[in-house]
Motif scaffolding. Structure first.
Motif, mmCIF file in Angstrom:
data_model
loop_
_atom_site.group_PDB
_atom_site.id
_atom_site.type_symbol
_atom_site.label_atom_id
_atom_site.label_comp_id
_atom_site.label_asym_id
_atom_site.label_seq_id
_atom_site.Cartn_x
_atom_site.Cartn_y
_atom_site.Cartn_z
ATOM 1 N N ILE A 1 0.843 -1.199 0.000
ATOM 2 C CA ILE A 1 0.000 0.000 0.000
ATOM 3 C C ILE A 1 0.876 1.247 0.000
ATOM 4 N N LEU B 1 -7.069 -1.057 -6.202
ATOM 5 C CA LEU B 1 -7.271 -1.325 -4.787
ATOM 6 C C LEU B 1 -8.497 -2.203 -4.570
ATOM 7 N N THR C 1 -9.530 0.808 1.649
ATOM 8 C CA THR C 1 -10.398 1.083 0.505
ATOM 9 C C THR C 1 -11.492 2.071 0.887
#
Length: 102
Positions: free
Chosen positions: A8, A40, A83
């Motif tokens: 990430i 994502l 997310t």
């Protein structure tokens, strides 16, 4: 889990590098943000599927490795939270743009 977090962070660093190199306009920057959000979401779906498979294997007795199951569940949970934060950020940016007076 650490690898997921590092992934990430790498995605964020890549986005920053792309913006710095290209000096993106508003439309291009938003396109890259949407593409990153799509990636994502895909990563989230993949993590969900992996967690589901490991859970089913654990329940049926095909796999007795609870550590990998718990790691997959944490990874999936972290990706889902990330997310949602990205989604909230995009919605906030959209609302702010819509409230601009022209």
């Amino acid at each position: 889990m650490i690898a997921a977090i590092q992934g990430i962070q790498l995605n964020q660093q890549l986005m920053n590098k792309i913006q710095d190199e290209k000096k993106l306009t508003g439309n291009e920057s938003f396109t890259y943000a949407l593409d990153a959000a799509k990636e994502l979401i895909q990563a989230n779906k993949t993590a969900e599927a992996e967690t589901k498979n490991l859970t089913n294997d654990f329940i049926t007795g095909a796999n007795d490795d609870i550590a990998s199951l718990l790691i997959a569940q944490e990874k999936s949970g972290i990706l889902l939270q990330y997310t949602l934060q990205v989604r909230n950020g995009l919605l906030s940016a959209y609302k702010e743009i819509m409230n601009l007076s022209v």
